[in-house]
Design a protein around this motif. Structure first.
Motif, PDB file in Angstrom:
ATOM      1  N   THR A 221     -16.534  -1.658  -0.669  1.00 41.44           N
ATOM      2  CA  THR A 221     -15.726  -1.300   0.494  1.00 41.44           C
ATOM      3  C   THR A 221     -16.470  -0.267   1.334  1.00 41.44           C
ATOM      4  OG1 THR A 221     -13.685  -1.727  -0.734  1.00 41.44           O
ATOM      5  CG2 THR A 221     -13.513  -0.368   1.238  1.00 41.44           C
ATOM      6  N   LYS A 222     -16.570  -0.543   2.649  1.00 43.11           N
ATOM      7  CA  LYS A 222     -17.344   0.315   3.550  1.00 43.11           C
ATOM      8  C   LYS A 222     -16.483   1.019   4.597  1.00 43.11           C
ATOM      9  CE  LYS A 222     -21.132   0.483   3.135  1.00 43.11           C
ATOM     10  NZ  LYS A 222     -21.915   1.328   2.188  1.00 43.11           N
ATOM     11  N   GLY A 223     -15.164   0.808   4.571  1.00 46.38           N
ATOM     12  CA  GLY A 223     -14.305   1.472   5.545  1.00 46.38           C
ATOM     13  C   GLY A 223     -13.362   0.503   6.214  1.00 46.38           C
ATOM     14  N   HIS A 224     -12.615   0.989   7.214  1.00 46.64           N
ATOM     15  CA  HIS A 224     -11.642   0.176   7.928  1.00 46.64           C
ATOM     16  C   HIS A 224     -12.324  -0.747   8.926  1.00 46.64           C
ATOM     17  CE1 HIS A 224      -7.822   2.123   6.662  1.00 46.64           C
ATOM     18  NE2 HIS A 224      -8.635   3.139   6.413  1.00 46.64           N
ATOM     19  N   TYR A 225     -11.844  -1.968   8.997  1.00 51.00           N
ATOM     20  CA  TYR A 225     -12.325  -2.920   9.997  1.00 51.00           C
ATOM     21  C   TYR A 225     -11.875  -2.464  11.380  1.00 51.00           C
ATOM     22  CZ  TYR A 225     -12.544  -7.255  12.707  1.00 51.00           C
ATOM     23  OH  TYR A 225     -12.797  -8.181  13.683  1.00 51.00           O
ATOM     24  N   MET A 226     -12.828  -2.396  12.318  1.00 55.06           N
ATOM     25  CA  MET A 226     -12.551  -1.999  13.711  1.00 55.06           C
ATOM     26  C   MET A 226     -11.793  -0.669  13.756  1.00 55.06           C
ATOM     27  SD  MET A 226     -13.808  -4.393  15.758  1.00 55.06           S
ATOM     28  CE  MET A 226     -12.897  -4.326  17.301  1.00 55.06           C
ATOM     29  N   ASP A 227     -12.170   0.251  12.850  1.00 53.32           N
ATOM     30  CA  ASP A 227     -11.559   1.581  12.802  1.00 53.32           C
ATOM     31  C   ASP A 227     -10.036   1.537  12.675  1.00 53.32           C
ATOM     32  OD1 ASP A 227     -13.994   2.965  12.965  1.00 53.32           O
ATOM     33  OD2 ASP A 227     -14.012   2.739  15.153  1.00 53.32           O
ATOM     34  N   GLY A 228      -9.562   0.489  11.996  1.00 52.39           N
ATOM     35  CA  GLY A 228      -8.121   0.404  11.736  1.00 52.39           C
ATOM     36  C   GLY A 228      -7.306  -0.152  12.880  1.00 52.39           C
ATOM     37  N   ARG A 229      -7.982  -0.745  13.901  1.00 56.87           N
ATOM     38  CA  ARG A 229      -7.256  -1.253  15.062  1.00 56.87           C
ATOM     39  C   ARG A 229      -6.232  -2.316  14.676  1.00 56.87           C
ATOM     40  NH1 ARG A 229     -10.923  -3.534  19.791  1.00 56.87           N
ATOM     41  NH2 ARG A 229     -11.713  -1.392  19.570  1.00 56.87           N
ATOM     42  N   TYR A 230      -6.549  -3.094  13.651  1.00 59.54           N
ATOM     43  CA  TYR A 230      -5.663  -4.184  13.252  1.00 59.54           C
ATOM     44  C   TYR A 230      -4.826  -3.848  12.010  1.00 59.54           C
ATOM     45  CZ  TYR A 230      -8.382  -6.815  16.620  1.00 59.54           C
ATOM     46  OH  TYR A 230      -8.986  -7.237  17.778  1.00 59.54           O
ATOM     47  N   ASP A 231      -4.880  -2.606  11.586  1.00 62.24           N
ATOM     48  CA  ASP A 231      -4.012  -2.179  10.489  1.00 62.24           C
ATOM     49  C   ASP A 231      -2.556  -2.128  10.971  1.00 62.24           C
ATOM     50  OD1 ASP A 231      -6.303  -1.935   9.064  1.00 62.24           O
ATOM     51  OD2 ASP A 231      -6.234   0.253   8.853  1.00 62.24           O
ATOM     52  N   ARG A 232      -1.654  -2.304  10.039  1.00 64.62           N
ATOM     53  CA  ARG A 232      -0.233  -2.306  10.380  1.00 64.62           C
ATOM     54  C   ARG A 232       0.510  -1.420   9.380  1.00 64.62           C
ATOM     55  NH1 ARG A 232       0.454  -7.327   9.870  1.00 64.62           N
ATOM     56  NH2 ARG A 232       1.571  -7.420   7.879  1.00 64.62           N
ATOM     57  N   ALA A 233       1.227  -0.443   9.898  1.00 66.97           N
ATOM     58  CA  ALA A 233       1.947   0.492   9.021  1.00 66.97           C
ATOM     59  C   ALA A 233       3.206  -0.175   8.467  1.00 66.97           C
ATOM     60  CB  ALA A 233       2.327   1.747   9.790  1.00 66.97           C
ATOM     61  N   PRO A 234       3.581   0.135   7.224  1.00 58.47           N
ATOM     62  CA  PRO A 234       4.814  -0.426   6.667  1.00 58.47           C
ATOM     63  C   PRO A 234       6.048   0.163   7.359  1.00 58.47           C
ATOM     64  CG  PRO A 234       3.906   1.206   5.176  1.00 58.47           C
ATOM     65  CD  PRO A 234       2.894   1.028   6.265  1.00 58.47           C
ATOM     66  N   VAL A 235       7.123  -0.630   7.408  1.00 61.43           N
ATOM     67  CA  VAL A 235       8.399  -0.176   7.990  1.00 61.43           C
ATOM     68  C   VAL A 235       9.401   0.003   6.858  1.00 61.43           C
ATOM     69  CG1 VAL A 235      10.282  -0.727   9.579  1.00 61.43           C
ATOM     70  CG2 VAL A 235       7.922  -1.423  10.135  1.00 61.43           C
ATOM     71  N   PRO A 236       9.913   1.209   6.660  1.00 65.78           N
ATOM     72  CA  PRO A 236      10.843   1.440   5.542  1.00 65.78           C
ATOM     73  C   PRO A 236      12.096   0.569   5.654  1.00 65.78           C
ATOM     74  CG  PRO A 236      10.135   3.517   6.535  1.00 65.78           C
ATOM     75  CD  PRO A 236       9.681   2.428   7.445  1.00 65.78           C
ATOM     76  N   GLY A 237      12.704   0.281   4.498  1.00 70.39           N
ATOM     77  CA  GLY A 237      13.952  -0.457   4.475  1.00 70.39           C
ATOM     78  C   GLY A 237      15.096   0.384   5.020  1.00 70.39           C
ATOM     79  N   LYS A 238      16.171  -0.269   5.335  1.00 74.00           N
ATOM     80  CA  LYS A 238      17.334   0.410   5.902  1.00 74.00           C
ATOM     81  C   LYS A 238      18.220   0.972   4.793  1.00 74.00           C
ATOM     82  CE  LYS A 238      17.383  -2.546  10.001  1.00 74.00           C
ATOM     83  NZ  LYS A 238      18.124  -3.580  10.760  1.00 74.00           N
ATOM     84  N   ASN A 239      18.742   2.153   5.032  1.00 74.77           N
ATOM     85  CA  ASN A 239      19.663   2.771   4.073  1.00 74.77           C
ATOM     86  C   ASN A 239      21.046   2.136   4.191  1.00 74.77           C
ATOM     87  OD1 ASN A 239      17.549   4.496   3.451  1.00 74.77           O
ATOM     88  ND2 ASN A 239      18.289   6.126   4.790  1.00 74.77           N
ATOM     89  N   LEU A 240      21.740   2.084   3.074  1.00 71.07           N
ATOM     90  CA  LEU A 240      23.097   1.540   3.042  1.00 71.07           C
ATOM     91  C   LEU A 240      24.076   2.623   2.611  1.00 71.07           C
ATOM     92  CD1 LEU A 240      22.567  -1.869   1.162  1.00 71.07           C
ATOM     93  CD2 LEU A 240      22.451  -1.439   3.625  1.00 71.07           C
ATOM     94  N   THR A 241      25.240   2.629   3.247  1.00 73.75           N
ATOM     95  CA  THR A 241      26.352   3.459   2.797  1.00 73.75           C
ATOM     96  C   THR A 241      27.444   2.526   2.291  1.00 73.75           C
ATOM     97  OG1 THR A 241      25.866   5.225   4.383  1.00 73.75           O
ATOM     98  CG2 THR A 241      28.098   5.160   3.456  1.00 73.75           C
ATOM     99  N   LEU A 242      27.867   2.739   1.070  1.00 74.76           N
ATOM    100  CA  LEU A 242      28.880   1.882   0.460  1.00 74.76           C
ATOM    101  C   LEU A 242      30.277   2.446   0.685  1.00 74.76           C
ATOM    102  CD1 LEU A 242      27.224   1.106  -3.011  1.00 74.76           C
ATOM    103  CD2 LEU A 242      26.752   0.090  -0.768  1.00 74.76           C
ATOM    104  N   GLY A 243      31.270   1.598   0.522  1.00 76.70           N
ATOM    105  CA  GLY A 243      32.657   2.056   0.525  1.00 76.70           C
ATOM    106  C   GLY A 243      33.041   2.679  -0.800  1.00 76.70           C
ATOM    107  N   ILE A 244      32.193   2.544  -1.802  1.00 78.22           N
ATOM    108  CA  ILE A 244      32.460   3.051  -3.154  1.00 78.22           C
ATOM    109  C   ILE A 244      32.597   4.579  -3.147  1.00 78.22           C
ATOM    110  CG2 ILE A 244      31.484   3.299  -5.477  1.00 78.22           C
ATOM    111  CD1 ILE A 244      32.434   0.478  -4.919  1.00 78.22           C
ATOM    112  N   ASP A 245      33.607   5.062  -3.843  1.00 81.12           N
ATOM    113  CA  ASP A 245      33.775   6.493  -4.077  1.00 81.12           C
ATOM    114  C   ASP A 245      33.244   6.794  -5.479  1.00 81.12           C
ATOM    115  OD1 ASP A 245      35.410   8.809  -5.337  1.00 81.12           O
ATOM    116  OD2 ASP A 245      35.725   9.072  -3.187  1.00 81.12           O
TER     117      ASP A 245
END
Length: 615
Positions: A221-245
């Protein structure tokens, strides 16, 4: 002359074959170079290393904002076969705590295309998953010795309180069918298997990111391709609020210890599920980590079936809780009115048929009949409904109308709760009885359905929904666990009221009967100081001990909670169903139990039922 002609023919045949072969090669060459990207992929795999970035999975909170499920760091050990060289196998095995036999077997599995369809010598392959941080720290110190091995940072689910297993669910490795259905997944990924983790998988999982790394001719491995131009950051999942007490859920599971059964509580004005407990249960924390498979097998082989969510999968005779539906149908269709009384001499007697009942005043009208849970009253009601030709032209027509009422009340079909595995229960129709009795049946043949016995079955969720419907005086919202989704909205279907076929004014009589049951009838144990509780017991007949059931809601006006309790082999409804239901309502409405109620809860917790026998 004929030989010359034959020779000429062979010449054309051979020439034609040669032309066909050339054409096949040309077509294949055209396909490979212009239409197929197989070679490009192989070339790319030599030049690039694509590193998947996994998103953090969405968090899960209770209705008061308390964190129920979160993520903890975990690590996968990956291997690139093309880079693997000079590895001291014994040292590697000692470091990660495995045997040499496991190492050899795992390497064979990775290379086997039938078990690892995405195999490539040039891309990282999963060797071991879910390495906890303490084990990873030891491996990381020696990682430089093991060429071709690397670490992929992941996360593991942590269930904070060890409760709510059937609601929350768990995570497991994807199956072949999961991968085929959704190209988001690859071998070694994890997916929700049960509960909310399963039904809200797409919202919780987020979106994967990607880093594209350059390789040299030796695969380094020699580094990022095109300095990371085509890298894609992960998107976190959505939080859920339940009706459960959380507190209510914890109490419900305590009260069901040592018993088979379920408790469901619903907020009538929204359909939000406040608690859903099924017993026996298990600690959801044992279904996370590398021991998940072993623990899952143990639970699967347990004869008490702890993996079964009895709240939505258990189908039981509803018993006397069902009498409220019969009162409402009778009022709507005119087979009874609030003033009509029927005789009850310890039961229903007619044309040689006898359905027993306990002692109470006779004759009896609707409201006290609900309060005392009179069997005879509701048998007479069904008999008149099915037999009075001024109401319906035939028993078939009456039966169909009866069934349609119950379907509108939420019985006979799945309600649509946002959890996997819901069962529909059973509401028989005329065709069913035609087949069962060769067309020769009448009201007396099926009289037991009037008191929630016979062929009628329902889930505890459906019984809780009935209580919510009566509390709302004629409508319900589809019960659902998830209250809100971060940056999104829940299914609009959960916001739509479902109205029954019974006029609102008739629900006042069902409410009055349930209030009567608490004040002076079969539910006296559910009476709470300062709270107008409405309830209905159920004692469902069973081959062994009867099942103990209860449904109720409170307060009577502006109700905030509707509850159902079902305890298998628990005996009369007043033995387990009523006191458990009362404690659930008290906890939610007051935010705590009184000292006297705490003692009751402790006593109920200690009373176990085993294989149908009270101990």
């Amino acid at each position: 002359m004929s030989r010359k002609i034959a020779f000429e023919n062979r010449k054309f045949v051979v020439g034609g074959i040669a032309v066909v072969i050339v054409l096949v090669f040309l077509v294949r060459l055209f396909t490979l170079q212009l239409l197929s990207d197989d070679y490009k992929k192989n070339a790319d795999s030599n030049a690039f290393r694509k590193v998947v970035q996994y998103p953090s999975r969405g968090l899960i909170y209770d209705r008061r904002g308390r964190l129920l499920v979160y993520n903890e760091p975990s690590y996968n050990i990956m291997v690139v076969m093309n880079d693997q060289r000079g590895v001291d196998t014994l040292d590697f095995c000692r470091t990660v705590g495995i045997t040499k036999e496991f190492y050899i077997q795992r390497m064979a599995e990775i290379k086997d295309p039938t078990k690892n369809r995405g195999y490539s010598r040039y891309t990282p392959q999963l060797f071991m998953s879910q390495i906890p941080p303490e084990e990873f720290s030891i491996f990381r110190e020696k990682l430089f010795r093991f060429k071709g091995f690397s670490v992929e940072k992941r996360s593991a689910r942590h269930y904070a309180y060890g409760i709510g297993a059937h609601v929350l669910g768990d995570m497991g490795e994807v199956s072949e069918s999961d991968i085929e259905k959704d190209d988001y997944y690859r071998s070694g990924d994890y997916i929700g298997k049960l509960g909310v983790e399963r039904s809200y998988e797409q919202q919780l999982r987020g979106e994967k990111g990607l880093r594209i790394m350059l390789r040299d001719v030796r695969g380094r491995t020699k580094g990022h391709y095109m300095d990371g131009r085509y890298d894609r950051a992960p998107v976190p999942g959505k939080n859920l609020t339940l009706g459960i007490d959380l507190d209510l859920q914890r109490l419900a599971e305590r009260l069901l210890e040592g018993k088979l059964g379920a408790i469901v509580a619903i907020e009538p004005s929204t359909g939000e599920i406040l608690c859903m407990a099924s017993s026996p249960s298990y600690d959801p924390r044992i279904m996370a980590g590398r021991d998940r498979g072993k623990n899952h097998r143990r639970l699967t082989n347990d004869p008490t079936r702890p993996l079964l969510n009895r709240a939505i999968m258990g189908t039981y005779p509803p018993g006397s809780t069902f009498k409220t539906t019969q009162a409402l149908i009778g009022l709507q269709e005119g087979s009874i009115d609030p003033t009509v009384s029927f005789p009850c001499h310890h039961g229903f007697y007619y044309k040689g048929l006898h359905v027993g009942c306990h002692g109470h005043a006779s004759p009896i009208a609707l409201v006290p009949a609900l309060g005392t849970s009179c069997n005879a009253y509701f048998c007479w009601n069904l008999y008149r409904l099915f037999s009075n030709r001024s109401l319906f032209k035939s028993t078939h027509e009456a039966m169909t109308r009866w069934k349609d009422h119950l379907v509108a009340m939420g019985f006979g079909y799945k309600l649509g709760v946002d959890l996997p595995g819901e069962k529909r229960g059973m509401i028989p129709n005329a065709d069913y009885y035609d087949k069962a009795y060769n067309g020769r049946w009448n009201a007396l043949t099926v009289i037991s359905i009037s008191i929630g016995q016979g062929e009628v079955t329902a889930t505890p969720l459906q019984i809780a929904n009935l209580a919510a419907t009566i509390a709302n005086r004629g409508h319900y919202y589809i019960p659902h666990v998830v209250r809100s989704i971060q940056g999104g909205r829940i299914d609009p279907a959960y916001r739509q009221p479902h109205h029954t076929m019974v006029s609102r004014r008739y629900y006042d009589y069902a409410v009055a009967g349930m209030r009567r049951a608490v004040l002076s009838g079969t539910c006296r144990g559910a009476d709470l100081p300062g709270i107008e509780v409405c309830g209905k017991t159920g004692t469902a007949q069973n081959r062994g001990h009867d099942h103990s059931a209860f449904m109720g809601f409170a307060p009577m006006n502006n109700p905030r909670i509707a509850v159902s309790v079902y305890v298998e082999n628990g005996g009369f409804g007043a033995v387990y169903g009523v006191p458990i239901g009362a404690l659930i309502m008290e906890q939610y409405l007051n935010g705590k139990l009184s000292p006297a109620s705490e003692k009751k809860a402790a006593t109920l917790q200690q009373r176990h039922i085993k294989y149908g026998d009270e101990s």
